[in-house]
Design a protein around this motif. Structure first.
Motif, PDB file in Angstrom:
ATOM      1  N   ASP A  15     -10.096 -14.634  -7.785  1.00 16.31           N
ATOM      2  CA  ASP A  15      -9.363 -13.461  -8.260  1.00 16.31           C
ATOM      3  C   ASP A  15      -8.921 -13.676  -9.696  1.00 16.31           C
ATOM      4  O   ASP A  15      -8.945 -14.797 -10.216  1.00 16.31           O
ATOM      5  CB  ASP A  15      -8.164 -13.153  -7.356  1.00 16.31           C
ATOM      6  CG  ASP A  15      -7.058 -14.196  -7.470  1.00 16.31           C
ATOM      7  OD1 ASP A  15      -6.341 -14.180  -8.486  1.00 16.31           O
ATOM      8  OD2 ASP A  15      -6.911 -15.020  -6.548  1.00 16.31           O
ATOM      9  N   SER A  38       1.339  -8.208 -10.718  1.00 17.78           N
ATOM     10  CA  SER A  38       0.055  -8.585 -10.116  1.00 17.78           C
ATOM     11  C   SER A  38      -0.132 -10.092 -10.097  1.00 17.78           C
ATOM     12  O   SER A  38      -1.247 -10.579  -9.989  1.00 17.78           O
ATOM     13  CB  SER A  38      -1.106  -7.923 -10.884  1.00 17.78           C
ATOM     14  OG  SER A  38      -1.079  -8.289 -12.255  1.00 17.78           O
ATOM     15  N   GLY A  48       1.186 -11.192  -5.302  1.00 18.43           N
ATOM     16  CA  GLY A  48      -0.002 -11.091  -4.464  1.00 18.43           C
ATOM     17  C   GLY A  48       0.257 -11.535  -3.037  1.00 18.43           C
ATOM     18  O   GLY A  48      -0.275 -10.955  -2.091  1.00 18.43           O
ATOM     19  N   ARG A  81      -0.119  -9.111   0.333  1.00 18.76           N
ATOM     20  CA  ARG A  81      -0.951  -9.477   1.489  1.00 18.76           C
ATOM     21  C   ARG A  81      -0.117  -9.728   2.739  1.00 18.76           C
ATOM     22  O   ARG A  81      -0.661 -10.087   3.777  1.00 18.76           O
ATOM     23  CB  ARG A  81      -1.784 -10.721   1.157  1.00 18.76           C
ATOM     24  CG  ARG A  81      -2.874 -10.471   0.127  1.00 18.76           C
ATOM     25  CD  ARG A  81      -3.605 -11.767  -0.201  1.00 18.76           C
ATOM     26  NE  ARG A  81      -4.751 -11.547  -1.058  1.00 18.76           N
ATOM     27  CZ  ARG A  81      -4.706 -11.474  -2.375  1.00 18.76           C
ATOM     28  NH1 ARG A  81      -3.533 -11.628  -2.998  1.00 18.76           N
ATOM     29  NH2 ARG A  81      -5.790 -11.253  -3.087  1.00 18.76           N
ATOM     30  N   TRP A 101     -11.204  -2.428  -0.888  1.00 21.46           N
ATOM     31  CA  TRP A 101     -11.145  -2.090  -2.313  1.00 21.46           C
ATOM     32  C   TRP A 101     -11.200  -3.348  -3.167  1.00 21.46           C
ATOM     33  O   TRP A 101     -11.702  -3.318  -4.290  1.00 21.46           O
ATOM     34  CB  TRP A 101      -9.879  -1.294  -2.617  1.00 21.46           C
ATOM     35  CG  TRP A 101      -8.595  -2.047  -2.360  1.00 21.46           C
ATOM     36  CD1 TRP A 101      -7.882  -2.073  -1.196  1.00 21.46           C
ATOM     37  CD2 TRP A 101      -7.889  -2.877  -3.281  1.00 21.46           C
ATOM     38  NE1 TRP A 101      -6.774  -2.873  -1.329  1.00 21.46           N
ATOM     39  CE2 TRP A 101      -6.749  -3.373  -2.606  1.00 21.46           C
ATOM     40  CE3 TRP A 101      -8.095  -3.247  -4.598  1.00 21.46           C
ATOM     41  CZ2 TRP A 101      -5.830  -4.230  -3.218  1.00 21.46           C
ATOM     42  CZ3 TRP A 101      -7.183  -4.094  -5.207  1.00 21.46           C
ATOM     43  CH2 TRP A 101      -6.063  -4.569  -4.518  1.00 21.46           C
ATOM     44  N   ARG A 102     -10.714  -4.478  -2.635  1.00 21.74           N
ATOM     45  CA  ARG A 102     -10.793  -5.726  -3.401  1.00 21.74           C
ATOM     46  C   ARG A 102     -12.247  -6.159  -3.604  1.00 21.74           C
ATOM     47  O   ARG A 102     -12.579  -6.798  -4.599  1.00 21.74           O
ATOM     48  CB  ARG A 102     -10.015  -6.841  -2.702  1.00 21.74           C
ATOM     49  CG  ARG A 102      -8.505  -6.675  -2.727  1.00 21.74           C
ATOM     50  CD  ARG A 102      -7.798  -7.925  -2.196  1.00 21.74           C
ATOM     51  NE  ARG A 102      -6.346  -7.799  -2.295  1.00 21.74           N
ATOM     52  CZ  ARG A 102      -5.584  -7.290  -1.336  1.00 21.74           C
ATOM     53  NH1 ARG A 102      -6.137  -6.877  -0.208  1.00 21.74           N
ATOM     54  NH2 ARG A 102      -4.275  -7.196  -1.495  1.00 21.74           N
ATOM     55  N   SER A 103     -13.104  -5.816  -2.640  1.00 23.86           N
ATOM     56  CA  SER A 103     -14.504  -6.231  -2.716  1.00 23.86           C
ATOM     57  C   SER A 103     -15.245  -5.578  -3.871  1.00 23.86           C
ATOM     58  O   SER A 103     -16.249  -6.104  -4.337  1.00 23.86           O
ATOM     59  CB  SER A 103     -15.226  -5.896  -1.409  1.00 23.86           C
ATOM     60  OG  SER A 103     -14.582  -6.471  -0.299  1.00 23.86           O
ATOM     61  N   ARG A 124     -14.016  -5.047  -6.830  1.00 23.52           N
ATOM     62  CA  ARG A 124     -13.355  -5.364  -8.090  1.00 23.52           C
ATOM     63  C   ARG A 124     -13.850  -6.657  -8.736  1.00 23.52           C
ATOM     64  O   ARG A 124     -13.280  -7.109  -9.710  1.00 23.52           O
ATOM     65  CB  ARG A 124     -11.836  -5.485  -7.865  1.00 23.52           C
ATOM     66  CG  ARG A 124     -11.122  -4.178  -7.643  1.00 23.52           C
ATOM     67  CD  ARG A 124      -9.637  -4.391  -7.624  1.00 23.52           C
ATOM     68  NE  ARG A 124      -9.156  -5.073  -8.825  1.00 23.52           N
ATOM     69  CZ  ARG A 124      -7.967  -5.667  -8.936  1.00 23.52           C
ATOM     70  NH1 ARG A 124      -7.160  -5.693  -7.892  1.00 23.52           N
ATOM     71  NH2 ARG A 124      -7.615  -6.249 -10.057  1.00 23.52           N
ATOM     72  N   SER A 157     -16.105  -9.174  -6.627  1.00 18.49           N
ATOM     73  CA  SER A 157     -16.403 -10.109  -5.545  1.00 18.49           C
ATOM     74  C   SER A 157     -17.872 -10.518  -5.564  1.00 18.49           C
ATOM     75  O   SER A 157     -18.647 -10.142  -6.441  1.00 18.49           O
ATOM     76  CB  SER A 157     -16.073  -9.446  -4.205  1.00 18.49           C
ATOM     77  OG  SER A 157     -16.943  -8.340  -4.011  1.00 18.49           O
TER      78      SER A 157
END
Length: 399
Positions: free
Chosen positions: A203, A211, A216, A220, A321-323, A325, A327
């Motif tokens: 990340d 952030s 973080g 999570r 959504w993290r995937s 950005r 990944s």
């Protein structure tokens, strides 16, 4: 048809190698005539050493170092020697992973990153043992989610950068650090001089702020908002001590001069918050960051493998959504787009929308589970469920 199978780990259920084996089993069952190429992937987190070793080979060096709760844990360094130099691959998840602690919420404030410092010390020993002169010496450190959130203070203490009593008690113990807490930092920097240290982080979070590393953890659900604020203040104390001379950037002080193209504070750099802030500590030692998925992709020759395929199939535990950005999914989709090859994903769960997926170049995503009952069944037999879904995807895409 030539199909490239390139999943990452399905966190908590299947390693990347296990996932690729399940995809291969299911695909072969439906389309036995297809030519399948396996290329397990990693974003720099858990499984990094296994993935890189599977493609590049090298020597696996077993070691035992303190874990996040100071209990000895086994780990493995990967040494790859070529005519031009030596690269040591270090997987932080082996010694900092949340699986190594009983209560992640407690560990976030009390666990230490010292184990990673010990791994780096062992890596330096192996590099120094090479008798050749003038060769390239490189260390790649993979950083994913970590149990400690100590800004890498324990790592620095293990390398001799400061007082272990002050630095090695976990993130919350860093509040009100004395100004001389990192008195040995310049000496450790000199020890790393001449090395190319690459942080392959999963990340791009900075160390502090909305952030940052502590925020973080709250996002999570690992810690609550109050605990995250306490960690933020404590880790901020480490950043204040570490960045005093760095922010000035004067020559002749032993501290590196600030480059005009960098933020004034290293804690604001992308990836400084990776690994609970271990990215920040490594940057203090002169490391440079590369997005973990791309570092791995370059190392294992992803572009060439994609160019030789007619279809790319990837996978992960949760496509969210993290995937989309930065990944493994994005690295694969970009390589596929450059080669004019379609890319699809088979994931445990799919939360990202079709528009988001198309935006990064993913043609389709197929979940293993959409209901609680399906999720329970998938968790009971992850490999079998993945193989069954791969067979259905092959029915759609194989020609």
């Amino acid at each position: 048809m030539r199909v490239l199978l390139a999943p990452e780990a399905f966190t908590g259920t299947l390693s990347a190698s296990q996932a690729v084996a399940a995809l291969r089993a299911g695909w072969t069952r439906q389309a036995p005539g297809d030519e399948l190429t396996s290329l397990p992937m990693s974003d720099g987190g858990a499984g990094l050493v296994e993935v890189v070793h599977g493609v590049l080979g090298g020597d696996l060096v077993p070691v035992v170092v303190p874990g996040p709760e100071a209990v000895p844990v086994p780990a493995t360094l990967l040494l790859i020697t070529t005519a031009g130099g030596v690269t040591v691959w270090v997987e932080a998840a082996q010694v900092l992973g949340r699986r190594l602690v009983g209560d992640p919420a407690v560990a976030a404030g009390t666990a230490t990153s010292a184990g990673l410092g010990h791994l780096l010390a062992r890596a330096l020993e192996h590099l120094d043992a090479d008798p050749r002169r003038g060769i390239a010496r490189r260390v790649v450190v993979g950083l994913g989610p970590a149990a400690p959130c100590d800004g890498g203070a324990g790592l620095l203490a293990a390398l001799g950068a400061g007082d272990a009593q002050a630095l090695d008690g976990g993130g919350l113990a860093l509040a009100d650090l004395p100004d001389d807490a990192l008195a040995g930092l310049d000496a450790v920097r000199r020890r790393f001089a001449g090395l190319d240290v690459v942080v392959a982080s999963a990340d791009d979070a900075p160390l502090l702020g909305f952030s940052g590393a502590a925020a973080g953890l709250a996002a999570r659900g690992v810690v609550d908002a109050a605990a995250a604020q306490d960690l933020e203040r404590a880790v901020g104390s480490l950043a204040h001590v570490a960045e005093g001379p760095l922010a000035v950037g004067r020559s002749g002080t032993g501290a590196p001069a600030r480059r005009p193209d960098r933020p004034r504070r290293l804690s604001a750099l992308a990836g400084a918050g990776a690994g609970g802030g271990a990215g920040f500590a490594l940057t203090l030692l002169g490391a440079r960051r590369g997005p973990g998925p791309q570092v791995v992709a370059d190392a294992v020759g992803l572009a060439a493998a994609v160019a030789a395929a007619d279809l790319v199939v990837t996978g992960e535990g949760r496509l969210s959504w993290r995937s989309v950005r930065g990944s493994v999914l994005v690295a694969l989709a970009r390589a596929a787009a450059a080669a004019g090859v379609p890319c699809v994903s088979v994931a445990g769960q799919v939360d990202a929308g079709r528009r988001e997926l198309l935006g990064v170049g993913v043609e389709a995503a197929y979940p293993l589970a959409q209901t609680p009952a399906e999720l329970a069944a998938a968790l009971a037999d992850p490999a079998g469920t993945l193989a069954a879904r791969a067979a259905r995807v092959a029915r759609t895409w194989s020609r």
